[in-house]
Design a protein around this motif. Sequence first.
Motif, PDB file in Angstrom:
ATOM      1  N   ASN A  52      60.361   7.104  18.260  1.00 35.70           N
ATOM      2  CA  ASN A  52      59.839   6.675  16.706  1.00 35.70           C
ATOM      3  C   ASN A  52      60.446   8.189  16.270  1.00 35.70           C
ATOM      4  O   ASN A  52      59.323   8.846  15.182  1.00 35.70           O
ATOM      5  CB  ASN A  52      58.366   6.860  17.069  1.00 35.70           C
ATOM      6  CG  ASN A  52      57.708   8.031  17.743  1.00 35.70           C
ATOM      7  OD1 ASN A  52      58.569   8.966  17.857  1.00 35.70           O
ATOM      8  ND2 ASN A  52      56.105   8.722  17.358  1.00 35.70           N
ATOM      9  N   MET A  54      59.796  11.108  16.517  1.00 33.50           N
ATOM     10  CA  MET A  54      59.206  12.619  16.620  1.00 33.50           C
ATOM     11  C   MET A  54      60.255  13.652  16.404  1.00 33.50           C
ATOM     12  O   MET A  54      60.079  15.019  16.276  1.00 33.50           O
ATOM     13  CB  MET A  54      58.305  12.222  17.489  1.00 33.50           C
ATOM     14  CG  MET A  54      57.224  11.634  17.365  1.00 33.50           C
ATOM     15  SD  MET A  54      55.794  12.082  15.945  1.00 33.50           S
ATOM     16  CE  MET A  54      55.427  13.116  17.303  1.00 33.50           C
ATOM     17  N   THR A  82      57.500   6.875   8.147  1.00 37.94           N
ATOM     18  CA  THR A  82      55.006   6.753   7.890  1.00 37.94           C
ATOM     19  C   THR A  82      55.456   5.147   8.862  1.00 37.94           C
ATOM     20  O   THR A  82      54.750   4.544   9.877  1.00 37.94           O
ATOM     21  CB  THR A  82      55.091   6.484   6.765  1.00 37.94           C
ATOM     22  OG1 THR A  82      54.884   7.772   6.116  1.00 37.94           O
ATOM     23  CG2 THR A  82      53.128   6.765   7.212  1.00 37.94           C
ATOM     24  N   ARG A  85      56.472   4.639  12.054  1.00 36.57           N
ATOM     25  CA  ARG A  85      55.512   5.447  13.143  1.00 36.57           C
ATOM     26  C   ARG A  85      54.891   4.585  13.180  1.00 36.57           C
ATOM     27  O   ARG A  85      53.247   4.794  14.618  1.00 36.57           O
ATOM     28  CB  ARG A  85      55.117   7.233  13.059  1.00 36.57           C
ATOM     29  CG  ARG A  85      56.387   8.095  12.673  1.00 36.57           C
ATOM     30  CD  ARG A  85      55.772   9.414  13.228  1.00 36.57           C
ATOM     31  NE  ARG A  85      56.706  10.227  13.274  1.00 36.57           N
ATOM     32  CZ  ARG A  85      57.396  11.079  12.241  1.00 36.57           C
ATOM     33  NH1 ARG A  85      56.163  11.460  10.950  1.00 36.57           N
ATOM     34  NH2 ARG A  85      58.411  12.099  12.617  1.00 36.57           N
ATOM     35  N   VAL A  88      55.357   2.334  16.015  1.00 35.24           N
ATOM     36  CA  VAL A  88      56.463   2.620  16.918  1.00 35.24           C
ATOM     37  C   VAL A  88      54.817   3.795  18.017  1.00 35.24           C
ATOM     38  O   VAL A  88      55.178   4.927  16.564  1.00 35.24           O
ATOM     39  CB  VAL A  88      57.666   2.729  17.473  1.00 35.24           C
ATOM     40  CG1 VAL A  88      57.735   3.789  19.026  1.00 35.24           C
ATOM     41  CG2 VAL A  88      58.112   2.244  16.446  1.00 35.24           C
ATOM     42  N   GLY A  89      53.840   2.988  18.034  1.00 39.05           N
ATOM     43  CA  GLY A  89      53.047   4.415  18.452  1.00 39.05           C
ATOM     44  C   GLY A  89      53.068   5.651  19.280  1.00 39.05           C
ATOM     45  O   GLY A  89      54.016   4.984  20.464  1.00 39.05           O
ATOM     46  N   MET A  90      52.408   6.443  19.707  1.00 41.06           N
ATOM     47  CA  MET A  90      52.783   7.416  20.929  1.00 41.06           C
ATOM     48  C   MET A  90      51.151   7.948  21.521  1.00 41.06           C
ATOM     49  O   MET A  90      49.707   8.173  20.627  1.00 41.06           O
ATOM     50  CB  MET A  90      53.398   8.794  20.095  1.00 41.06           C
ATOM     51  CG  MET A  90      53.941  10.049  21.325  1.00 41.06           C
ATOM     52  SD  MET A  90      55.763  10.371  20.817  1.00 41.06           S
ATOM     53  CE  MET A  90      56.677  10.805  21.990  1.00 41.06           C
TER      54      MET A  90
END
Lengths: 252, 288
Positions: A52, A54, A82, A85, A88-90
Amino acid sequence: MSQNKISTDKLNLYYGDNHILKDITIGIRAKAVTALIGPSGCGKSTFLKSLNRMNDLIDGVRIEGTVYLDGKDIYGPQVDVTRLRKRVGMVFQQPNPFPMSIYDNIAYGPKVHGVKSKERLDEIVEQSLRQAAVWEEVENQLRKPALGLSGGQKQRLCIARALAVEPEVLLMDEPTSALDPASTLKVEELINRLKRKYTIIIVTHNMQQAVRVSDDTAFFLLGEMVECGTTDRLFARPTDRRTKEYITGKFG
Amino acid sequence: MMRKLKDDVLLCLIYLAAFLAEFLLIGILAYVFVRGFPHISWHFLTTVTSILEGTVGIAGNIVNTIYMVVLTLAIAVPVGIGSAIYLNEYARPGKVVRLIEFTTQTLSGIPSIIFGLFGMVFFGVTLGLGYSILTGALTLSLMVLPLITRNTQEALKAVPESYRNGAVGMGAGKWYMIRTILLPSAMPGIVTGIILAVGRILGESAALLFTAGSGYFLPRSFGGWFHKLVESGGTLTIQLYLSMEKAQYDTAFGIAVVLLGMVLCLNLVTRVMVSRFEMPKYTDAGGR
Ligand SMILES: Nc1ncnc2c1ncn2[C@@H]1O[C@H](COP(=O)(O)OP(=O)(O)OP(=O)(O)O)[C@@H](O)[C@H]1O
Ligand SMILES: [Mg+2]
């Protein structure tokens, strides 16, 4: 490849001169749980974060190769980070609720993505907390600071927070390593329920956990993806000697 | 036995030192209060000194002080917080940032008369602002900027990295994350910096004497309240200094009591504000 939610093609990642990920090519099945295992420092977190973007935040990172989400390159020029993300969350190793109320924690993501109506936010907050199996424990203290919750509750809150933006994929980096056995069990049950709706990738150091929660497993070593396959097969009949040595605890 | 005696003696000395320090402080406060309080009257607080009538009043100085505090903060707070955010969140860590941080620290140790000299020459003469509240406020802004920047920066540094990751991982843009997560968490530190700045503004004399001057009149018309910015205006501390110079000790002590009252209020307000912002501190929010 069509049922793959995410796939990577010859993904290479460098921190400055250090070659951290080497030619990783892997497909992640949709609506299944994929576990990433491997010794410390082999690049599991780095790989997870590259899904994602990061890693974009870190100076001196260079990435080669491609990562596809639903067949589209997430490092392509048109990509809105944006949006990515949101999809695709974390969830992080250390539960990291924000220093605000439980309600505001959950509402944070939806607000980022433009949800304004109070009713809608109320709805999302309840729904997300229910999905993450903490609603019963916190429903009477939504306005209380999230930092006052127990470690296990915090982690489930963070999962709820990630779910609140309705992601498609959930990346979890050792989500239970800071939790006690009872909380760990709850989070594992949760993962088992969530996979009906979400594609989940979980990093874990715990072999039993990998067996308990995952459908597929990928074994990483020194920046390479040594072997991947269904969890049952990989643990029963590893094809690579190194995989076998690792899962039987010969090194690690 | 000997050891016990030694401990006791030492303990006595420590108590004595603590008592002395407390006593001196309270003594000074009490003395100022006793000498000054009788001279405070409604007239003293609400009129300006009139030579014709032979009365003394500090209303003009009170207004000047409020102008000076508000104007200085209006300049220094946005600039200070802005530069702290830039240094901490946007600039690449390295030589330049360290140099700026070093300069900021040095700046906060410079004697205030030097700021006064610079302010007078640069703002007063070169920019042509003359003796005015504006010149004074600009000068003081330079002086308190390091306080605000440093306190904000320290507060930002104390915000755990995990908060940033959490917010950014959810898709928040950098500025949105700063606004919604960093600044609220850093608020107690920021407020502390502002309060320290107000304290310095209230207590300053050297940097103001030759920049804002010593005017003590109240504006006579509505427009005068705006025009005041470009007129000379002495704060309470300046007036206190001038009264001492002229050996008008009654007035001096009267002003001193008013100043002490302001500082006391300021401290109370700070406490309330900081405790409002303070979130319960639990340690396991994750390290950087
Ligand atoms: N920000 C960074 N800058 C430079 N090198 C880094 C950075 N983060 C990680 N690395 C390096 O990348 C390699 C892989 O790290 P990573 O965190 O992905 O390992 P990991 O498999 O998640 O390990 P663990 O199981 O201990 O969490 C390590 O050698 C580490 O030193
Ligand atoms: Mg890791």
